[in-house]
Design an enzyme around this catalytic site. Sequence first.
Site, PDB file in Angstrom:
ATOM      1  N   LYS A   2      22.730  62.818  63.412  1.00  8.60           N
ATOM      2  CA  LYS A   2      22.832  63.991  64.279  1.00  8.60           C
ATOM      3  C   LYS A   2      23.025  65.212  63.391  1.00  8.60           C
ATOM      4  O   LYS A   2      23.979  65.287  62.624  1.00  8.60           O
ATOM      5  CB  LYS A   2      24.023  63.840  65.236  1.00  8.60           C
ATOM      6  CG  LYS A   2      24.388  65.140  65.987  1.00  8.60           C
ATOM      7  CD  LYS A   2      25.577  64.968  66.941  1.00  8.60           C
ATOM      8  CE  LYS A   2      26.031  66.310  67.522  1.00  8.60           C
ATOM      9  NZ  LYS A   2      27.191  66.183  68.440  1.00  8.60           N
ATOM     10  N   ARG A  31      23.564  63.427  71.871  1.00 11.20           N
ATOM     11  CA  ARG A  31      22.853  62.250  72.385  1.00 11.20           C
ATOM     12  C   ARG A  31      21.407  62.598  72.731  1.00 11.20           C
ATOM     13  O   ARG A  31      20.520  61.744  72.654  1.00 11.20           O
ATOM     14  CB  ARG A  31      23.611  61.664  73.586  1.00 11.20           C
ATOM     15  CG  ARG A  31      23.708  62.571  74.764  1.00 11.20           C
ATOM     16  CD  ARG A  31      24.844  62.217  75.714  1.00 11.20           C
ATOM     17  NE  ARG A  31      26.160  62.602  75.192  1.00 11.20           N
ATOM     18  CZ  ARG A  31      27.322  62.349  75.796  1.00 11.20           C
ATOM     19  NH1 ARG A  31      27.337  61.694  76.949  1.00 11.20           N
ATOM     20  NH2 ARG A  31      28.455  62.728  75.267  1.00 11.20           N
ATOM     21  N   LYS A  56      31.975  76.079  74.648  1.00  9.38           N
ATOM     22  CA  LYS A  56      33.287  75.553  74.241  1.00  9.38           C
ATOM     23  C   LYS A  56      34.319  76.675  74.211  1.00  9.38           C
ATOM     24  O   LYS A  56      33.971  77.836  74.018  1.00  9.38           O
ATOM     25  CB  LYS A  56      33.188  74.967  72.817  1.00  9.38           C
ATOM     26  CG  LYS A  56      32.422  73.672  72.703  1.00  9.38           C
ATOM     27  CD  LYS A  56      32.372  73.236  71.234  1.00  9.38           C
ATOM     28  CE  LYS A  56      31.596  71.945  71.052  1.00  9.38           C
ATOM     29  NZ  LYS A  56      32.207  70.781  71.696  1.00  9.38           N
TER      30      LYS A  56
HETATM   31  N1  BES Z   1      30.107  67.820  68.677  1.00  2.39           N
HETATM   32  C1  BES Z   1      30.858  67.468  69.817  1.00  2.39           C
HETATM   33  C2  BES Z   1      31.885  66.364  69.547  1.00  2.39           C
HETATM   34  C3  BES Z   1      32.957  66.670  68.529  1.00  2.39           C
HETATM   35  C4  BES Z   1      34.203  67.102  68.937  1.00  2.39           C
HETATM   36  C5  BES Z   1      32.727  66.486  67.190  1.00  2.39           C
HETATM   37  C6  BES Z   1      35.191  67.361  68.006  1.00  2.39           C
HETATM   38  C7  BES Z   1      33.714  66.733  66.247  1.00  2.39           C
HETATM   39  C8  BES Z   1      34.945  67.182  66.658  1.00  2.39           C
HETATM   40  C9  BES Z   1      29.924  66.995  70.920  1.00  2.39           C
HETATM   41  O1  BES Z   1      28.672  67.569  70.948  1.00  2.39           O
HETATM   42  C10 BES Z   1      30.573  67.357  72.221  1.00  2.39           C
HETATM   43  O2  BES Z   1      30.709  68.513  72.493  1.00  2.39           O
HETATM   44  N2  BES Z   1      30.951  66.339  72.983  1.00  2.39           N
HETATM   45  C11 BES Z   1      31.584  66.554  74.236  1.00  2.39           C
HETATM   46  C12 BES Z   1      30.917  65.663  75.261  1.00  2.39           C
HETATM   47  C13 BES Z   1      31.269  65.998  76.666  1.00  2.39           C
HETATM   48  C14 BES Z   1      30.693  67.339  77.058  1.00  2.39           C
HETATM   49  C15 BES Z   1      30.722  64.913  77.560  1.00  2.39           C
HETATM   50  C16 BES Z   1      33.059  66.186  74.071  1.00  2.39           C
HETATM   51  O3  BES Z   1      33.386  65.281  73.313  1.00  2.39           O
HETATM   52  O4  BES Z   1      33.882  66.866  74.686  1.00  2.39           O
HETATM   53 ZN    ZN Z   2      27.974  68.284  69.141  1.00  5.18          ZN
HETATM   54 MN    MN Z   3      28.627  69.409  72.030  1.00  9.44          MN
END
Ligand code: BES
Ligand code: ZN
Ligand code: MN
Length: 497
Positions: free
Chosen positions: A263, A349, A275
């Site tokens: 990724k 994903r 975010k």
């Molecule tokens: N890149 C993030 C996940 C992440 C979080 C990586 C903290 C490293 C440190 C990923 O793309 C994301 O935002 N995931 C979300 C998914 C949710 C929206 C279903 C998450 O984990 O909150």
């Molecule tokens: Zn991400």
């Molecule tokens: Mn994300």
Amino acid sequence: MTAPTKLGFTSFARLRGVLIVFCGENLKFGTATQRALSPTGDLIRRAAAAERFTGKNGSTLDIAAPSGLKLPRLVLVGTGKDSDLKRRDLLKAGGIAMGKVPAVAAEATIVAEFASGALKAEQVADLALGARLRAYTFDRYKTKRKDDENRPKKVEVDFACANPAAAEKAWATATAIGDGVVLARDLINEPANVLYPAEFARRASALTKLGVNVEVLDVAAMKKLGMGALLGVGQGSAHESKLVVMRWNGGKRGAAPAAFIGKGVCFDTGGISIKPAQGMEDMKGDMAGAACVVGLMHALAARKAKVNAVGAIGLVENMPDGRAQRPGDIVTTMSGQTIEIINTDAEGRLVLADVLHYVNKRFKPRFMINLATLTGAIIVALGQEYAGMFSNDDKLSERLNKAGEATGERVWRMPLGPEYDKLIDSKFADMKNTGGRWAGSITAAQLLQRFVDKTPWAHLDIAGTALGSPQTDINKSWSSGWGVRLLDRLVEDHYER
Ligand code: BES
Ligand code: ZN
Ligand code: MN
């Protein structure tokens, strides 16, 4: 700014600068170490008693200006019961020893011998690798030295051993791996204004110097292939998305390759589902999976590994914009399956869905392993100690487990199962891209699995282990380069033993 560290190998007879030696339980030393320390008389016993130092694994004892030795400082590093040494034990010992070189020292010697006996050349090289990774810093953007810093311009650290020439030779292999880890760390630490998809692709292209074949697909090429999921993520960014395919052919001609997929979200704002501001700067590291794949390809090529390997990384930037994708949008993946976007922050994903399918279809790999900083939920579950592992193949899982135990880059298997599928059912499309709060890491993996068919596959969720200063004896940086050593070892176990 820290001074560059130069590592070298020397004989037991040539000790200079700060002297660092290893010490087993109950102050046991190897024979060469004992000889080196004999001029100090009973100093060590007395100092150890005063500090209650017994040589326990990981403990240290510092003696400034040791009488009898014409050296500025003597440091003992405890190794405890040092039988059955694994690669991770040697790296750890090297890391701790390196951590004991004072910032003001220009020279140090680490005696590469344990109480249990002399080290083989490969073990000396692993010790030096641990030291090198411990010494890593990312200070490319620091232009000023602090006034009170009275540091040498460069630091030379020698490893004293029985056969310096053999150690030097083993170091060539260890260097290949070390360079791969450092490359991954550097890429992850780079800010996103510098490292956007095209620049990342350029840096990956440097692997051609090592004999790696590198192809860069642009948006037009990906459109032709029908990669609607990957392209949807990047469509709000001013930077064009890229797909980089790297091939190292060191194995049998025509043998099915091992495939590694990363990724590469160069920055993840969350997109329209933006975010919160707090900590968002860390999302420059959302390409750690891709960085690991590049670092691994470097390691394999530099040490001329006897394997056919494919590395593929999906490079995008996830931004909110007038052209950005929206919640409710439906994208069509290269596989033909459709995905309803519920949350634009579940973007990793989407990128991987297209890259996994592409690699599987084009290369028919023996197995596929993808790495991704995919979910915050995996950090809640496992912290920074283990990466989450999801797999459709028990053998591959067991191999990853073993490589993890050997290298210290450990994985913990998490469940997959059709029971979780209902969580990603969509009202309008074949699936939706989030499954709600419960089992967040599993539903993400469950989606990925729909793009790998029957090929043996493992997904490593490295959101906890790759960034956010995962502290170990061989990493003090914000990014760890997690996965390069693990997968290099997997390849070695799988193809080269
Ligand atoms: N890149 C993030 C996940 C992440 C979080 C990586 C903290 C490293 C440190 C990923 O793309 C994301 O935002 N995931 C979300 C998914 C949710 C929206 C279903 C998450 O984990 O909150
Ligand atoms: Zn991400
Ligand atoms: Mn994300």
